[in-house]
Design a protein around this motif. Structure first.
Motif, mmCIF file in Angstrom:
data_model
loop_
_atom_site.group_PDB
_atom_site.id
_atom_site.type_symbol
_atom_site.label_atom_id
_atom_site.label_comp_id
_atom_site.label_asym_id
_atom_site.label_seq_id
_atom_site.Cartn_x
_atom_site.Cartn_y
_atom_site.Cartn_z
ATOM 1 N N LEU A 42 -4.291 24.554 19.088
ATOM 2 C CA LEU A 42 -3.800 25.788 19.711
ATOM 3 C C LEU A 42 -4.294 25.909 21.155
ATOM 4 C CD1 LEU A 42 -4.185 28.252 16.714
ATOM 5 C CD2 LEU A 42 -2.040 27.429 17.712
ATOM 6 N N ASN A 43 -5.531 25.519 21.390
ATOM 7 C CA ASN A 43 -6.072 25.565 22.748
ATOM 8 C C ASN A 43 -5.274 24.642 23.673
ATOM 9 O OD1 ASN A 43 -8.140 26.477 24.654
ATOM 10 N ND2 ASN A 43 -8.819 24.347 24.589
ATOM 11 N N LEU A 44 -4.933 23.461 23.190
ATOM 12 C CA LEU A 44 -4.118 22.533 23.977
ATOM 13 C C LEU A 44 -2.729 23.118 24.241
ATOM 14 C CD1 LEU A 44 -3.720 19.796 25.354
ATOM 15 C CD2 LEU A 44 -3.043 18.879 23.109
ATOM 16 N N LEU A 45 -2.136 23.755 23.227
ATOM 17 C CA LEU A 45 -0.795 24.319 23.387
ATOM 18 C C LEU A 45 -0.782 25.515 24.340
ATOM 19 C CD1 LEU A 45 0.647 23.975 19.773
ATOM 20 C CD2 LEU A 45 1.015 22.496 21.769
ATOM 21 N N CYS A 46 -1.956 26.083 24.619
ATOM 22 C CA CYS A 46 -2.035 27.136 25.643
ATOM 23 C C CYS A 46 -1.630 26.601 27.013
ATOM 24 C CB CYS A 46 -3.450 27.705 25.735
ATOM 25 S SG CYS A 46 -3.893 28.831 24.415
ATOM 26 N N THR A 47 -1.748 25.289 27.194
ATOM 27 C CA THR A 47 -1.425 24.680 28.484
ATOM 28 C C THR A 47 0.055 24.351 28.609
ATOM 29 O OG1 THR A 47 -1.837 22.390 27.775
ATOM 30 C CG2 THR A 47 -3.733 23.661 28.602
ATOM 31 N N GLY A 48 0.795 24.476 27.505
ATOM 32 C CA GLY A 48 2.228 24.182 27.533
ATOM 33 C C GLY A 48 2.654 23.354 26.339
ATOM 34 N N GLU A 49 3.900 22.953 26.374
ATOM 35 C CA GLU A 49 4.510 22.195 25.286
ATOM 36 C C GLU A 49 3.986 20.758 25.267
ATOM 37 O OE1 GLU A 49 9.028 22.373 24.164
ATOM 38 O OE2 GLU A 49 8.740 20.880 25.749
ATOM 39 N N LEU A 73 0.320 25.471 10.881
ATOM 40 C CA LEU A 73 0.470 26.472 11.949
ATOM 41 C C LEU A 73 1.918 26.945 12.077
ATOM 42 C CD1 LEU A 73 -1.841 24.757 14.579
ATOM 43 C CD2 LEU A 73 -2.323 26.881 13.311
ATOM 44 N N LYS A 74 2.863 26.049 11.838
ATOM 45 C CA LYS A 74 4.288 26.418 11.908
ATOM 46 C C LYS A 74 4.641 27.371 10.764
ATOM 47 C CE LYS A 74 7.677 23.496 10.881
ATOM 48 N NZ LYS A 74 8.469 24.143 9.864
ATOM 49 N N ASN A 75 4.107 27.115 9.588
ATOM 50 C CA ASN A 75 4.382 27.996 8.448
ATOM 51 C C ASN A 75 3.868 29.409 8.680
ATOM 52 O OD1 ASN A 75 5.701 26.003 7.028
ATOM 53 N ND2 ASN A 75 3.896 25.376 5.886
ATOM 54 N N LEU A 76 2.820 29.542 9.490
ATOM 55 C CA LEU A 76 2.292 30.866 9.842
ATOM 56 C C LEU A 76 2.969 31.440 11.088
ATOM 57 C CD1 LEU A 76 -1.518 30.319 9.253
ATOM 58 C CD2 LEU A 76 0.067 31.657 7.858
ATOM 59 N N ARG A 77 3.916 30.706 11.624
ATOM 60 C CA ARG A 77 4.650 31.080 12.834
ATOM 61 C C ARG A 77 3.731 31.247 14.053
ATOM 62 N NH1 ARG A 77 8.153 35.808 10.633
ATOM 63 N NH2 ARG A 77 7.004 35.564 8.743
ATOM 64 N N LEU A 78 2.711 30.402 14.099
ATOM 65 C CA LEU A 78 1.815 30.396 15.249
ATOM 66 C C LEU A 78 2.267 29.382 16.289
ATOM 67 C CD1 LEU A 78 -1.656 30.729 13.509
ATOM 68 C CD2 LEU A 78 -0.142 32.516 14.373
ATOM 69 N N VAL A 79 3.017 28.373 15.833
ATOM 70 C CA VAL A 79 3.616 27.396 16.743
ATOM 71 C C VAL A 79 5.086 27.223 16.381
ATOM 72 C CG1 VAL A 79 1.437 26.149 17.083
ATOM 73 C CG2 VAL A 79 3.043 25.354 15.348
ATOM 74 N N LYS A 80 5.836 26.740 17.352
ATOM 75 C CA LYS A 80 7.250 26.427 17.132
ATOM 76 C C LYS A 80 7.502 25.039 17.707
ATOM 77 C CE LYS A 80 8.420 28.852 21.387
ATOM 78 N NZ LYS A 80 9.082 29.993 21.971
ATOM 79 N N PHE A 81 8.647 24.463 17.375
ATOM 80 C CA PHE A 81 8.951 23.136 17.902
ATOM 81 C C PHE A 81 10.398 23.064 18.337
ATOM 82 C CE2 PHE A 81 10.262 22.720 13.510
ATOM 83 C CZ PHE A 81 11.385 21.903 13.578
ATOM 84 N N ARG A 82 10.647 22.088 19.186
ATOM 85 C CA ARG A 82 12.013 21.719 19.537
ATOM 86 C C ARG A 82 12.111 20.215 19.417
ATOM 87 N NH1 ARG A 82 12.952 19.282 24.354
ATOM 88 N NH2 ARG A 82 11.207 19.315 25.817
ATOM 89 N N ARG A 83 13.292 19.753 19.092
ATOM 90 C CA ARG A 83 13.514 18.325 18.901
ATOM 91 C C ARG A 83 14.260 17.782 20.116
ATOM 92 N NH1 ARG A 83 13.455 15.126 14.447
ATOM 93 N NH2 ARG A 83 13.298 16.893 13.050
#
Length: 111
Positions: A42-49, A73-83
């Motif tokens: 999560l700390n890394l994702l604070c910097t971007g995708e 984390l995705k199941n808790l809706r804390l992160v999202k993804f794109r393909r």
């Protein structure tokens, strides 16, 4: 009701009772933030995708370990993804939890 309980302050605008769904979501959020690997992600994702491979390389962990934690984390809706083709790129999906994480990191850095 004792005097101590009458004067007890709560964090939710004066409501004393939390419903079961709220308790569950709050406990799951703190469970997510209780794991060092998830905190690092999560700390890394604070910097971007970032792609799964980028996360694994940056954190020096296996891709399968990262994928497992991202699924949680995705199941808790804390992160999202794109393909993009066969690559999945993850980013933060809950600004409130990310702010909580930032505050906790800031708090810890003062000790």
């Amino acid at each position: 009701m004792t005097e101590e309980h009458k004067n007890e302050k709560t964090c939710n605008d004066g409501e004393q009772h939390l419903d079961e769904e709220t308790l569950f979501v709050v406990s799951q959020t703190f469970k997510a933030l209780s794991d060092p690997t998830r905190i690092r992600i999560l700390n890394l994702l604070c910097t971007g995708e970032h792609s799964v491979n980028e996360i694994a390389e940056t954190l020096n962990l296996s891709q399968s370990s990262i994928s497992h934690q991202l699924r949680f984390l995705k199941n808790l809706r804390l992160v999202k993804f794109r393909r993009a083709g066969q690559t999945l790129f993850y980013s933060e999906d809950d600004v409130h939890v990310m702010n909580l994480l930032k505050q906790a990191i800031e708090h810890a850095s003062h000790h």
